[in-house]
Motif scaffolding. Sequence first.
Motif, mmCIF file in Angstrom:
data_model
loop_
_atom_site.group_PDB
_atom_site.id
_atom_site.type_symbol
_atom_site.label_atom_id
_atom_site.label_comp_id
_atom_site.label_asym_id
_atom_site.label_seq_id
_atom_site.Cartn_x
_atom_site.Cartn_y
_atom_site.Cartn_z
ATOM 1 N N SER A 188 0.805 -1.213 0.000
ATOM 2 C CA SER A 188 0.000 0.000 0.000
ATOM 3 C C SER A 188 0.844 1.271 0.000
ATOM 4 O O SER A 188 1.775 1.421 0.800
ATOM 5 N N ALA A 189 0.477 2.200 -0.891
ATOM 6 C CA ALA A 189 1.103 3.518 -0.901
ATOM 7 C C ALA A 189 0.643 4.364 0.274
ATOM 8 O O ALA A 189 1.183 5.447 0.513
ATOM 9 N N MET A 190 -0.337 3.880 1.025
ATOM 10 C CA MET A 190 -0.895 4.594 2.168
ATOM 11 C C MET A 190 -0.437 3.970 3.482
ATOM 12 O O MET A 190 -0.888 4.349 4.565
ATOM 13 N N GLY A 191 0.468 2.996 3.395
ATOM 14 C CA GLY A 191 0.848 2.224 4.565
ATOM 15 C C GLY A 191 2.021 2.799 5.330
ATOM 16 O O GLY A 191 2.414 3.970 5.157
ATOM 17 N N ASP A 192 2.605 1.948 6.182
ATOM 18 C CA ASP A 192 3.781 2.360 6.951
ATOM 19 C C ASP A 192 5.010 2.309 6.056
ATOM 20 O O ASP A 192 4.929 1.985 4.864
ATOM 21 N N THR A 241 5.364 1.175 2.140
ATOM 22 C CA THR A 241 5.660 2.121 1.060
ATOM 23 C C THR A 241 7.013 1.831 0.419
ATOM 24 O O THR A 241 7.196 2.067 -0.782
ATOM 25 N N ASP A 242 7.953 1.295 1.196
ATOM 26 C CA ASP A 242 9.228 0.891 0.596
ATOM 27 C C ASP A 242 9.002 -0.226 -0.427
ATOM 28 O O ASP A 242 9.651 -0.250 -1.490
ATOM 29 N N LYS A 243 8.094 -1.163 -0.118
ATOM 30 C CA LYS A 243 7.769 -2.213 -1.079
ATOM 31 C C LYS A 243 7.133 -1.613 -2.333
ATOM 32 O O LYS A 243 7.429 -2.046 -3.454
ATOM 33 N N VAL A 267 4.103 4.696 -20.729
ATOM 34 C CA VAL A 267 4.275 5.110 -19.342
ATOM 35 C C VAL A 267 4.352 3.863 -18.467
ATOM 36 O O VAL A 267 4.296 2.731 -18.960
ATOM 37 N N ILE A 268 4.474 4.075 -17.176
ATOM 38 C CA ILE A 268 4.388 2.992 -16.191
ATOM 39 C C ILE A 268 3.170 3.258 -15.326
ATOM 40 O O ILE A 268 3.045 4.327 -14.741
ATOM 41 N N ARG A 269 2.281 2.293 -15.266
ATOM 42 C CA ARG A 269 1.021 2.479 -14.548
ATOM 43 C C ARG A 269 1.156 2.084 -13.084
ATOM 44 O O ARG A 269 1.784 1.069 -12.758
ATOM 45 N N ILE A 270 0.551 2.903 -12.215
ATOM 46 C CA ILE A 270 0.486 2.607 -10.792
ATOM 47 C C ILE A 270 -0.924 2.923 -10.281
ATOM 48 O O ILE A 270 -1.735 3.512 -10.995
ATOM 49 N N ASP A 271 -1.201 2.531 -9.054
ATOM 50 C CA ASP A 271 -2.357 3.029 -8.316
ATOM 51 C C ASP A 271 -1.970 3.003 -6.844
ATOM 52 O O ASP A 271 -0.812 2.730 -6.514
ATOM 53 N N SER A 272 -2.890 3.309 -5.947
ATOM 54 C CA SER A 272 -2.519 3.436 -4.533
ATOM 55 C C SER A 272 -2.282 2.095 -3.854
ATOM 56 O O SER A 272 -1.745 2.052 -2.742
ATOM 57 N N ALA A 273 -2.699 0.990 -4.497
ATOM 58 C CA ALA A 273 -2.515 -0.355 -3.943
ATOM 59 C C ALA A 273 -3.132 -0.495 -2.558
ATOM 60 O O ALA A 273 -2.701 -1.331 -1.766
ATOM 61 N N GLU A 274 -4.136 0.300 -2.279
ATOM 62 C CA GLU A 274 -4.887 0.214 -1.020
ATOM 63 C C GLU A 274 -6.326 -0.142 -1.377
ATOM 64 O O GLU A 274 -7.112 0.706 -1.801
ATOM 65 N N THR A 278 -4.751 10.961 1.977
ATOM 66 C CA THR A 278 -4.409 11.445 0.644
ATOM 67 C C THR A 278 -3.006 12.042 0.648
ATOM 68 O O THR A 278 -2.224 11.838 -0.296
ATOM 69 N N LYS A 279 -2.673 12.758 1.712
ATOM 70 C CA LYS A 279 -1.329 13.325 1.823
ATOM 71 C C LYS A 279 -0.281 12.219 1.827
ATOM 72 O O LYS A 279 0.772 12.343 1.182
ATOM 73 N N LYS A 280 -0.569 11.108 2.539
ATOM 74 C CA LYS A 280 0.376 10.002 2.598
ATOM 75 C C LYS A 280 0.568 9.356 1.230
ATOM 76 O O LYS A 280 1.699 9.080 0.813
#
Length: 331
Positions: free
Chosen positions: A87-91, A95-97, A122-129, A143-145
């Motif tokens: 998760s891009a919103m995680g600890d 986020t390192d992963k 491009v390279i596609r991403i999402d928040s993975a949450e 959202t800030k995280k």
Amino acid sequence: MWPGLVGKGDGPDQEPPISLEKMLDLTAAAEVNGRKFDGIDYFLFLPHTDPEASDDDLKAIADLIQSKGFNVGSLVAPVWPGTIGDSAMGDKEQTDKFLSAVKMACRVAGIFNEHGVRKYGVIRIDSAEFGVEKWREDPQANTKKIAETFREAAKIAADHGERLAAEGEICWAGMHSWKDMLDLLEAVGMPETLGFQADLAHTYLYLMGYNAPEHALLKDGYTEDEFYAAYEKMTDKLRPWTIDFHVAQNDGEVHGAGSHDKTGKHCPADDPNGKLDIVKCAGYWLKDAEQRGIKHICWDGCMFPNATLEDPKTWNTILDTMIKVDAAHGG
């Protein structure tokens, strides 16, 4: 290539993945009035790609793709829990992963670019949450995280000469409505490196406020005039950020398969219950596409049943639709 993988698996209620070579062959077999697909967008995870593949292994994949007559366009980074990301919103560990998955994708992109099979994309991403419940506990802070993680990911991409496209889907926290997606993009504030990937199936449910009723632009029973007024409002906000585009159809429903949460249901392009005039709607997203660096369009059959994917009619119908989109709006 991801329709052969997303929502697939070895669980009791899952269909098996479709191999990369089979997906390439299905793509290569499609033809409409002498025109064929130019290339593929590519999902960077097993069983199509080992994240730890050697340079030689990746060059062999590039050779295979090129042997079928294809270029590679956009790449999908394996940012989700259960792949190499989290998760891009995680600890920090999570986020390192997430960032390691972006680094992996940039490495593959570089090898494909040097090989010559990839010249744009491009390279596609999402928040993975998955889901929005945790995000709703503190929307502003969460959202800030996500924005902080995305900003670090964008720096990695920029160092590799790549751009990231964040795909808005109603299942991804902080990206689950057109307004929340816009707020996130603006919070990242790196439009030259991180933009938006518009998918016609997902963004239809943005209009309806499926996971964010407060941001709904339409109600059931809308008229055609009301639809296009709302569509223009949404696309005017997100189009300046749009750097990648998916042709797709949606019947107003959500769908999930395997470990993938419910999101905008992708339907065959000619589905009689489809809510979208694909060619007309595509035009709202593709205005001035060349100025935003869009070099190709892609189709998405995410979580199509294997029987649908293995039917040549599926591929010919979407190819015919994409040709019409290109004729109407291509550069």
